[in-house]
Write a protein that holds these residues in place. Structure first.
Motif, short mmCIF file in Angstrom:
data_model
loop_
_atom_site.label_atom_id
_atom_site.label_comp_id
_atom_site.label_asym_id
_atom_site.label_seq_id
_atom_site.Cartn_x
_atom_site.Cartn_y
_atom_site.Cartn_z
N SER A 1 0.83 -1.21 0.00
CA SER A 1 0.00 0.00 0.00
C SER A 1 0.86 1.25 0.00
O SER A 1 0.50 2.27 -0.60
N GLN B 1 -7.23 0.73 -0.69
CA GLN B 1 -7.47 -0.46 0.13
C GLN B 1 -8.58 -0.18 1.15
O GLN B 1 -9.44 -1.01 1.40
N ASP C 1 -5.59 -1.61 -5.05
CA ASP C 1 -4.99 -2.08 -3.80
C ASP C 1 -6.00 -2.93 -3.04
O ASP C 1 -6.90 -2.42 -2.38
N GLU C 2 -5.82 -4.22 -3.14
CA GLU C 2 -6.69 -5.20 -2.46
C GLU C 2 -8.17 -4.91 -2.70
O GLU C 2 -8.98 -4.92 -1.78
MG LIG Z 1 -1.99 -2.74 2.05
#
Ligand SMILES: [Mg+2]
Ligand SMILES: Nc1ncnc2c1ncn2[C@@H]1O[C@H](COP(=O)(O)OP(=O)(O)OP(=O)(O)O)[C@@H](O)[C@H]1O
Lengths: 453, 250
Positions: free
Chosen positions: B41, B85, B170-171
């Protein structure tokens, strides 16, 4: 016109100004006003100008403002203002019954009475107290007279004029009533304004009160408004305050609500040197509701102080307070919210919230909730926050392509939005949104500072 | 499209990225995997322009420009998109006005006239249909009260509206139920063209069943310690990160 000299104490000066002008003050005024003067000036002399040791004024330093020399308009001066000019001053233009006052004196500019429903009286307090004393005598100073606030006493001693609004039983005024209070002088001015609103049972009225300074001198503006809301009546009062940095404003409003009545108020303090708003609501009948909200913006060395008292004297009433402040630079703010629930005021609901955003390290906010609860079946809550702009939210908006300035603006608007959306007059809501945008862009107040004398 | 050379960055005096090298070309899909706290991240946020980090060394070029010199808003307008995220909730900012401002800033940057309210609504409807989004998220405040999955879907919706050249996800798959995962993955695929590129940060090989990566990188302790094809993801799934951490390879 009289000048206060600077040699003796500020209180003595005001008292001697009063004594020298007893006749001037009494002349042309109704006995209803005159009979309150002596006791009030005495009361003011006793208390004096509160310093920071006074619990109710501990966050607002008012003495310095009284050290200036001011002239006072103890008699009406005919300085008519060009009505077409005033809307250039960020006063919201609305489809409304419009009246305006200059330095506390009522001017019946565009004959607003013509369109008002039958029986409604809107005009000069001085004039109506003389011509129709019955409308006034049971109300004037009935609430303010119980206050031990020295500025209310000072106001009562010097009060000559202001606006008066009477809405008879069952009458609905569809369009808002807009009151424009202008401060305009070439020399430093202390202005006193005394207003009275009587909304009889089952009546409905919405007011928009716009205060505006027009010239760059120091002002000390002391205004008192008493509002009586009859049974089943609905009264909305929105106040927009826009004064330049050399202004000190003490604005006291008293609301008394009979049973089953509703009050909505919003105080939008856009700009001002030092603003102190005293606002008191007394529920004198059950099943009433008061929504008391405020929003302020301060920067430079400005100061805002909202001092709210909700007196739950009757059972089954509901009060909601939401006050929000955005403070920049070295500005300071205070919020005091006192909720008193009397012993018999069972089933009271009283809620209060104060949220603040500090845009700079030097800005300061004092917040002081105060719950005094003498009944047992009561729902009360209060909460206060002081924070900064949410950096994560700011980054999120920028990461979606929105420029920093716009992103900040969006977040501040979002913060302010909650108070704005509670305005019950839709066009006013839009106007206020525009004014907030201007304020945050630095377009309000600036024009004053560069206007030449 | 994107070139990262020896990027080192720290936060609060702690070095997080210790020399990242990564080349992403037009049309490619890269997956970045790696254990918690490895710096995934951090890398994504630095690329998007978050200012909490100190860049110690290295350079990043994006479409020929020095990316690190650009403000977050200019990076976005230039075609870089980060799906967060943890998307932030912004009470009081209506989704619609936020998105309209965002889209019109992008248009302004390209020298295009802003969309009218009608055009904007039409575009929104088209993108919603394309992503098969049925939930009504656009008449609320940005992410306010959204479930975890709704927030992620909302990120992909914003991506669809902005049509970035480089999307960093991000995720985006974490916290999604199976149906939502499919919607998100299909959305990403639908937005894929030979002219854009995607970086997918994920912990699960599952997402890579839907979005086939050209490269899989393993980030560990601030460095890319292994790069391979899509089969690397399977291997990781099977063996866990210890396999990498223990340095059995390379
Ligand atoms: Mg992360
Ligand atoms: N703002 C910050 N302040 C302090 N430490 C930070 C900050 N941002 C990141 N870190 C630290 O940097 C390291 C890397 O964090 P990062 O969020 O990049 O990991 P990640 O690989 O994305 O992990 P995850 O898989 O859990 O999302 C962590 O140890 C984290 O605590």
């Amino acid at each position: 016109m009289s000048i206060i000299s600077e040699k003796i104490s500020q209180v003595d000066q005001l008292v001697s100004l009063f004594e020298q002008n007893r006749e001037v003050l009494a002349r042309g005024s109704s006995p209803i006003l005159n009979r309150m003067r002596e006791v009030s000036i005495k009361r003011f002399a006793q208390t004096g100008i509160p310093d920071l040791k006074n619990e109710d004024y501990k966050y607002s330093r008012l003495k310095p403002a009284f050290e200036n020399s001011y002239r006072q308009e103890l008699v009406r001066e005919s300085g008519l203002i060009n009505l077409n000019e005033i809307f250039k001053n960020n006063i919201p233009e609305l489809d409304a019954h419009l009246v305006f006052l200059v330095n506390g004196w009522f001017y019946s500019g565009n004959n607003p009475g013509a369109e008002l429903p039958k029986g409604v009286v809107l005009g000069s307090l001085e004039q109506i107290a003389n011509e129709q004393p019955d409308l006034i005598q049971n109300y004037l100073n009935r609430q303010a007279g119980l206050s031990n606030d020295p500025f209310v006493a000072l106001n009562t001693a010097f009060a000559k004029d202001g606006f008066f609004l009477f809405v008879p039983k069952g009458v609905v005024i569809e369009k808002p009533v807009q009151i424009i209070n202008l401060l305009s002088s070439n020399e430093n001015l202390m202005a006193t304004q005394r207003n009275l609103i009587v909304a009889e049972a089952a009546s409905l009225v919405k007011l928009v009160v716009c205060d505006q300074t027009l010239t760059p001198v120091s002002y000390l503006f002391n205004s008192v408004t008493e509002v009586f809301i009859g049974q089943d009546a609905m009264v909305d009062v929105y106040s927009i305050q826009n004064y330049h940095n050399q202004s000190t404003v003490i604005n006291s409003a008293f609301y008394r609500q009979q049973r089953n009545s509703v009050l909505n108020t919003g105080t939008f303090s856009l700009h001002g040197g030092l603003i102190r708003n005293n606002l008191k609501v007394t529920f004198s009948g059950d099943h009433s509701e008061a929504n008391v909200n405020g929003l302020s913006f301060t920067d430079k060395k400005q100061h805002i102080d909202n001092f709210i008292i909700i007196e739950h004297a009757s059972p089954n009433c509901l009060s909601n307070q939401i006050y929000k402040n955005i403070l920049d630079d070295e500005s300071t703010g205070a919020f005091s919210g006192r909720i008193h629930v009397a012993r018999d005021a069972q089933q009271t609901n009283a809620f209060q919230r104060n949220n603040n955003v500090l845009l700079s390290d030097k800005a300061k906010m004092q917040t002081k909730p105060q719950l005094i609860i003498d009944a047992d079946d009561v729902k009360c809550s209060h909460g206060a926050t002081v924070g900064q702009i949410d950096e994560d939210a700011l980054f999120f908006l920028r990461a979606r392509g929105i420029g920093e300035k716009d992103a900040r603006m969006m977040l501040m608007n979002a913060f302010a939005h909650e108070v704005v959306q509670k305005i019950t007059i839709e066009p006013l809501r839009d106007r206020i949104d525009e004014l907030i945008e201007k304020r945050l862009n630095g377009e309000i107040g600036r024009s004053h500072d560069c206007k030449d004398k | 499209m994107l070139s990262i050379k020896n990027l080192r960055a720290s936060v609060e005096g702690k070095e997080i990225l210790k020399g990242i090298n990564l080349e992403v070309k037009t049309g490619e899909v890269h997956a970045i995997m790696g254990p918690n706290g490895s710096g995934k991240s951090t890398l994504a946020n630095i690329l998007a322009g978050k200012s909490d980090y100190e860049i110690l060394e290295g350079e990043v070029t994006f479409l020929g420009q020095d990316l690190l010199e650009l403000s977050p808003e200019v990076r976005s307008r230039s075609g870089l998109f980060l799906s967060f995220q943890y998307p932030v909730e912004i009470p009081g900012v209506p989704m619609i006005s936020f998105l309209k401002a965002s889209v019109n800033e992008h248009r302004k940057f390209k020298g295009l006239a802003p969309l009218t309210a009608g055009e904007f609504l039409k575009l929104m409807r088209a993108k919603k249909d394309m992503l098969h989004l049925d939930t009504e998220l656009t008449n609320r405040s940005v992410n306010e009260g959204f479930s975890g999955g709704e927030k992620k879907k909302n990120e992909i919706f914003q991506m669809a509206m902005l049509e970035p050249k480089l999307a960093i996800l991000d995720e985006t798959d974490s916290g999604l139920d199976i149906d939502a995962l499919r919607i998100v993955a299909e959305g990403v695929n639908a937005l894929k063209t030979p002219e854009n590129a995607t970086i997918i940060v994920t912990h699960y090989q599952r997402l890579l069943d839907y979005i086939i990566p050209d490269f899989v990188h393993v980030l560990h302790n601030g460095r890319i310690v292994k790069t391979g094809g899509k089969e690397l993801a399977f291997e990781l799934e099977e063996k866990g990160y210890d396999w990498i951490k223990n340095g059995n390879d390379q």
